[in-house]
Design an enzyme around this catalytic site. Structure first.
Site, mmCIF file in Angstrom:
data_model
loop_
_atom_site.group_PDB
_atom_site.id
_atom_site.type_symbol
_atom_site.label_atom_id
_atom_site.label_comp_id
_atom_site.label_asym_id
_atom_site.label_seq_id
_atom_site.Cartn_x
_atom_site.Cartn_y
_atom_site.Cartn_z
ATOM 1 N NE ARG A 298 -7.436 -4.343 -19.132
ATOM 2 C CZ ARG A 298 -7.977 -3.380 -20.297
ATOM 3 N NH1 ARG A 298 -7.265 -4.328 -21.696
ATOM 4 N NH2 ARG A 298 -9.327 -2.430 -20.917
ATOM 5 C CG ASP B 16 -7.926 9.750 -24.279
ATOM 6 O OD1 ASP B 16 -7.279 8.888 -23.998
ATOM 7 O OD2 ASP B 16 -9.569 9.781 -23.604
ATOM 8 C CE LYS C 3 -7.653 1.834 -25.760
ATOM 9 N NZ LYS C 3 -7.475 2.305 -24.577
ATOM 10 C CE1 TYR D 166 -4.053 1.756 0.116
ATOM 11 C CE2 TYR D 166 -4.523 -0.786 1.452
ATOM 12 C CZ TYR D 166 -4.998 0.217 0.082
ATOM 13 O OH TYR D 166 -6.502 0.491 0.116
ATOM 14 C CD GLU E 196 -4.803 5.816 0.851
ATOM 15 O OE1 GLU E 196 -4.328 7.146 1.578
ATOM 16 O OE2 GLU E 196 -5.429 5.311 0.683
ATOM 17 C CB THR F 66 -5.073 2.952 -21.865
ATOM 18 O OG1 THR F 66 -4.616 3.620 -23.073
ATOM 19 C CG2 THR F 66 -6.221 3.665 -21.746
#
Length: 432
Positions: free
Chosen positions: A232, A197, A226, A51, A53, A223
């Protein structure tokens, strides 16, 4: 600890089945690609346990010494790859990257001018069923019926009419490049922010195979799969010149932070909690791969393959939207073949050819049926196929679509697909 195969043979068997499907199907979905073993290994690593954050040097958890370095490696490589001044590699997806841009740049009810989804745009660019269209006052531009291309004069007129707070560029099914200078002129004329984008075309942009939006767009999202061929995920970038313009805009609006800090805050805590450190590690690996010389060769071949396939489809009598492609995808309007996208997708799937049904401009069918299919070249180019093979694939697709309900024909084509896939092997592992 047990291996996956020992611990959960049911899931392991499903992974074997999916590996076999990928190995022996022609993967032609334009938004999919095949990640390398190195990328998959990083994504399946022990970093999934951590974790973290916050951001490097400013975490809300202890024990982040290693993941801080991992994230900085990913950020530095992304900056090098795109010539960016600032990046955020934490977004879990392109959609969450876009959500953070909205949060940073707009207030609920502000006007967005975006690319119409039914003309090739993206769901998160104002579609009424998406948060972007629900939260903001979305207006749209689209392509011309006779050319399948954008008319910048009409987009300028639309922008003057609706006076948007932000103009978005980018699409999920537009086969042409963009005139970023014209878009920036329009944005400046109406006092709007300009957002690109580049989720579909990021790999082609990184290698200079398509025009670069970073010097002209105020903010860019993407992204990381692609055409980038990574895991991903999503990312936000700001170019060097754009940061200066955004800084002026921020001061005029009374903001005291620079735009990098504003976008960081919009990602965490604005739209996400803890980052996926295993995915960020995989992004770092993918960006490293994209900085290698052969990535340029790959992107150039991706374009060549798409163009060769588009030309073969035209020879076979298919209606290709915009009569060709500049990038990695082809949009086919099937109405002159008396077919719809749903029938075509299912028939091709039965022959081990994977495409997706897709709306075409001025479609007469519903989004659940559609009048077209979308085909992309990135994944099969990764496998090593070149122009001759992509022309062969177009012929195989035509064989199926000439007899979409003929199961015996499907079986014959499926065997031809399998023979082709055997010549270009993909994965020899199930898990790393």
């Amino acid at each position: 600890m047990k291996s996956l195969q020992d611990q959960d043979p049911k899931v392991f068997k499903l992974l074997e089945e999916e590996t076999d499907r990928q190995n022996y199907n022609l993967e032609l979905i334009a938004s999919e690609n095949f990640a390398s073993r190195a990328v998959i290994s990083a994504m399946g690593s022990v970093l999934t346990n951590k974790y973290a954050e916050g951001y490097p040097g400013k975490r809300y958890y202890g024990g982040c010494e290693v993941v801080d370095v991992v994230e900085n490696v990913a950020r530095d490589r992304a900056k090098d790859l795109f010539g960016a001044d600032w990046v955020n590699v934490q977004p879990h997806s392109g959609a969450t990257a876009n959500a953070a841009v909205y949060l940073a740049c707009m207030n609920p009810g502000d006007t967005l001018l975006g690319f119409d989804l039914s003309h090739g745009g993206h769901l998160t660019h104002g579609s009424p069923v998406n948060f972007s269209g629900i939260t903001y006052d979305a207006k749209f531009y689209g392509v011309e019926k006779d050319t399948g291309r954008l008319d910048m004069n009409k987009i300028r007129d639309k922008a003057k009419q609706v006076k948007p707070k932000m103009i978005s560029i980018g699409a999920s099914a537009y086969p042409r490049d963009y005139d970023y200078e014209a878009f920036r002129d329009i944005a400046d004329e109406v006092g709007a922010l300009l957002w690109m984008d580049m989720a579909h075309t990021a790999g082609l942009i990184a290698t200079g195979n398509l025009r670069d939006p970073l010097p002209l767009a105020h903010v860019v999202t993407t992204t990381t799969h692609k055409t980038l061929r990574g895991p991903r995920g999503g990312m936000i970038l700001v170019g060097k010149d754009s940061e200066n313009t955004l800084g002026v805009t921020a001061r005029k609006s009374g903001r005291t932070k620079n735009w990098g800090e504003i976008f960081d805050s919009a990602v965490f805590p604005g739209t996400q909690g803890g980052p996926l450190m295993h995915v960020i590690a995989a992004k770092a690996v993918a960006f490293g791969e994209a900085l290698e010389d052969d990535f340029k060769t790959y992107q150039t071949q991706t374009q060549k393959n798409a163009k060769a396939m588009a030309n073969k489809f035209i020879d076979l009598g298919y209606n290709i939207v915009s009569n060709g492609t500049d990038n990695h995808l082809i949009l086919i309007d099937l109405r002159n073949k008396d077919l719809n996208g749903k029938i075509a997708e299912e028939a091709l799937g039965n022959a081990a050819i994977t495409v997706n049904k897709n709306m075409v401009p001025f479609d007469t069918e519903s989004p659940f049926v559609t009048s077209g299919i979308r085909i992309g070249s990135p994944a099969m180019t990764t496998r090593g196929l070149k122009e001759a093979e992509f022309e062969q694939i177009a012929i195989l697709i035509d064989k199926v679509l000439q007899k979409p309900t003929d199961e015996e024909n499907h079986k014959k084509v499926e065997q031809e697909v399998r023979d082709l896939c055997d010549k270009f092997p993909l994965y020899d592992f199930v898990t790393t």
